[in-house]
Design a protein around this motif. Sequence first.
Motif, mmCIF file in Angstrom:
data_model
loop_
_atom_site.group_PDB
_atom_site.id
_atom_site.type_symbol
_atom_site.label_atom_id
_atom_site.label_comp_id
_atom_site.label_asym_id
_atom_site.label_seq_id
_atom_site.Cartn_x
_atom_site.Cartn_y
_atom_site.Cartn_z
ATOM 1 N N MET A 1 0.829 -1.180 0.000
ATOM 2 C CA MET A 1 0.000 0.000 0.000
ATOM 3 C C MET A 1 0.880 1.254 0.000
ATOM 4 O O MET A 1 1.967 1.248 0.538
ATOM 5 C CB MET A 1 -0.912 0.023 1.220
ATOM 6 C CG MET A 1 -1.904 -1.123 1.310
ATOM 7 S SD MET A 1 -3.141 -1.030 0.022
ATOM 8 C CE MET A 1 -3.213 -2.719 -0.458
ATOM 9 N N SER A 2 0.355 2.288 -0.567
ATOM 10 C CA SER A 2 1.076 3.551 -0.667
ATOM 11 C C SER A 2 1.322 4.157 0.711
ATOM 12 O O SER A 2 0.540 3.953 1.635
ATOM 13 C CB SER A 2 0.270 4.525 -1.516
ATOM 14 O OG SER A 2 0.893 5.778 -1.540
ATOM 15 N N LYS A 3 2.389 4.901 0.804
ATOM 16 C CA LYS A 3 2.692 5.606 2.052
ATOM 17 C C LYS A 3 2.107 7.012 2.068
ATOM 18 O O LYS A 3 2.221 7.720 3.046
ATOM 19 C CB LYS A 3 4.205 5.674 2.253
ATOM 20 C CG LYS A 3 4.810 4.308 2.457
ATOM 21 C CD LYS A 3 6.293 4.416 2.672
ATOM 22 C CE LYS A 3 6.895 3.049 2.794
ATOM 23 N NZ LYS A 3 7.107 2.659 4.167
ATOM 24 N N ARG A 4 1.481 7.405 0.969
ATOM 25 C CA ARG A 4 0.855 8.715 0.856
ATOM 26 C C ARG A 4 -0.609 8.545 0.462
ATOM 27 O O ARG A 4 -0.956 7.651 -0.298
ATOM 28 C CB ARG A 4 1.540 9.568 -0.214
ATOM 29 C CG ARG A 4 2.999 9.814 0.036
ATOM 30 C CD ARG A 4 3.196 11.066 0.863
ATOM 31 N NE ARG A 4 4.594 11.462 0.888
ATOM 32 C CZ ARG A 4 5.368 11.324 1.945
ATOM 33 N NH1 ARG A 4 4.904 10.783 3.036
ATOM 34 N NH2 ARG A 4 6.607 11.725 1.931
ATOM 35 N N ALA A 5 -1.447 9.414 0.978
ATOM 36 C CA ALA A 5 -2.856 9.428 0.594
ATOM 37 C C ALA A 5 -3.296 10.881 0.547
ATOM 38 O O ALA A 5 -2.569 11.782 0.990
ATOM 39 C CB ALA A 5 -3.705 8.629 1.580
ATOM 40 N N ALA A 39 -6.059 7.113 -2.502
ATOM 41 C CA ALA A 39 -4.722 6.892 -3.052
ATOM 42 C C ALA A 39 -4.573 7.807 -4.263
ATOM 43 O O ALA A 39 -5.562 8.338 -4.789
ATOM 44 C CB ALA A 39 -4.553 5.430 -3.444
ATOM 45 N N ALA A 40 -3.348 7.990 -4.714
ATOM 46 C CA ALA A 40 -3.088 8.914 -5.824
ATOM 47 C C ALA A 40 -3.936 8.596 -7.047
ATOM 48 O O ALA A 40 -4.493 9.502 -7.680
ATOM 49 C CB ALA A 40 -1.603 8.892 -6.178
ATOM 50 N N ASP A 41 -4.076 7.316 -7.369
ATOM 51 C CA ASP A 41 -4.835 6.943 -8.571
ATOM 52 C C ASP A 41 -6.354 6.994 -8.371
ATOM 53 O O ASP A 41 -7.106 6.746 -9.300
ATOM 54 C CB ASP A 41 -4.403 5.571 -9.072
ATOM 55 C CG ASP A 41 -4.692 4.449 -8.096
ATOM 56 O OD1 ASP A 41 -4.918 4.715 -6.888
ATOM 57 O OD2 ASP A 41 -4.691 3.287 -8.525
ATOM 58 N N VAL A 71 -4.706 3.820 10.339
ATOM 59 C CA VAL A 71 -5.026 3.693 8.914
ATOM 60 C C VAL A 71 -5.400 2.253 8.595
ATOM 61 O O VAL A 71 -4.687 1.313 8.954
ATOM 62 C CB VAL A 71 -3.827 4.107 8.030
ATOM 63 C CG1 VAL A 71 -4.171 3.935 6.550
ATOM 64 C CG2 VAL A 71 -3.400 5.523 8.327
ATOM 65 N N ARG A 72 -6.524 2.112 7.912
ATOM 66 C CA ARG A 72 -6.954 0.797 7.427
ATOM 67 C C ARG A 72 -7.299 0.936 5.945
ATOM 68 O O ARG A 72 -8.029 1.844 5.549
ATOM 69 C CB ARG A 72 -8.185 0.299 8.170
ATOM 70 C CG ARG A 72 -7.964 0.097 9.642
ATOM 71 C CD ARG A 72 -9.214 -0.446 10.309
ATOM 72 N NE ARG A 72 -9.135 -0.218 11.741
ATOM 73 C CZ ARG A 72 -10.180 -0.165 12.532
ATOM 74 N NH1 ARG A 72 -11.390 -0.322 12.052
ATOM 75 N NH2 ARG A 72 -10.025 0.042 13.821
ATOM 76 N N TRP A 73 -6.794 0.027 5.130
ATOM 77 C CA TRP A 73 -7.146 -0.017 3.713
ATOM 78 C C TRP A 73 -8.345 -0.931 3.593
ATOM 79 O O TRP A 73 -8.254 -2.129 3.865
ATOM 80 C CB TRP A 73 -5.969 -0.526 2.890
ATOM 81 C CG TRP A 73 -4.862 0.482 2.802
ATOM 82 C CD1 TRP A 73 -3.887 0.720 3.729
ATOM 83 C CD2 TRP A 73 -4.641 1.407 1.738
ATOM 84 N NE1 TRP A 73 -3.066 1.734 3.316
ATOM 85 C CE2 TRP A 73 -3.511 2.168 2.081
ATOM 86 C CE3 TRP A 73 -5.292 1.660 0.531
ATOM 87 C CZ2 TRP A 73 -3.009 3.170 1.256
ATOM 88 C CZ3 TRP A 73 -4.789 2.655 -0.289
ATOM 89 C CH2 TRP A 73 -3.662 3.403 0.068
ATOM 90 N N LEU A 81 -9.562 -0.798 -2.711
ATOM 91 C CA LEU A 81 -9.136 -0.501 -1.351
ATOM 92 C C LEU A 81 -8.832 0.983 -1.220
ATOM 93 O O LEU A 81 -8.078 1.553 -2.019
ATOM 94 C CB LEU A 81 -7.903 -1.317 -0.985
ATOM 95 C CG LEU A 81 -8.094 -2.828 -0.936
ATOM 96 C CD1 LEU A 81 -6.783 -3.525 -0.578
ATOM 97 C CD2 LEU A 81 -9.183 -3.211 0.056
ATOM 98 N N PHE A 82 -9.423 1.604 -0.210
ATOM 99 C CA PHE A 82 -9.213 3.014 0.082
ATOM 100 C C PHE A 82 -8.633 3.150 1.485
ATOM 101 O O PHE A 82 -8.997 2.390 2.385
ATOM 102 C CB PHE A 82 -10.537 3.787 0.035
ATOM 103 C CG PHE A 82 -11.002 4.132 -1.345
ATOM 104 C CD1 PHE A 82 -10.866 5.420 -1.833
ATOM 105 C CD2 PHE A 82 -11.573 3.168 -2.158
ATOM 106 C CE1 PHE A 82 -11.299 5.749 -3.110
ATOM 107 C CE2 PHE A 82 -12.010 3.478 -3.435
ATOM 108 C CZ PHE A 82 -11.868 4.786 -3.917
#
Length: 102
Positions: A1-5, A39-41, A71-73, A81-82
């Motif tokens: 998972m990304s480290k940025r949101a 997420a970025a996308d 944080v939970r995806w 997944l958000f």
Amino acid sequence: MSKRAYKILTAGQWAAWQATGLFTGAPIDLEDGYIHLSAADQVAATHEKYFAGLLELVLVEVDLDRLGDTVRWEPARGGALFPHVYGTIPLDAVTAARPIDE
């Protein structure tokens, strides 16, 4: 998972976050019991679905590592997944913020 949101906010919500140093959530976040991030996308689709036509918006980038286990995806729109934050987000977790141009 990304480290940025990312969080899309009104200019007023962003100003309040800066003034208090802590983000507890927009009205929909408070209603749902967690802070919605993308997420970025996912940002463009989130903007289109919830913020189209609104002016004076700000895109805030959040360092998820600073939020630890809050944080939970989780699956949301279309099963994707958000990142959801079960807690608050301190201002020092913000790595960037910029106006969104329509």
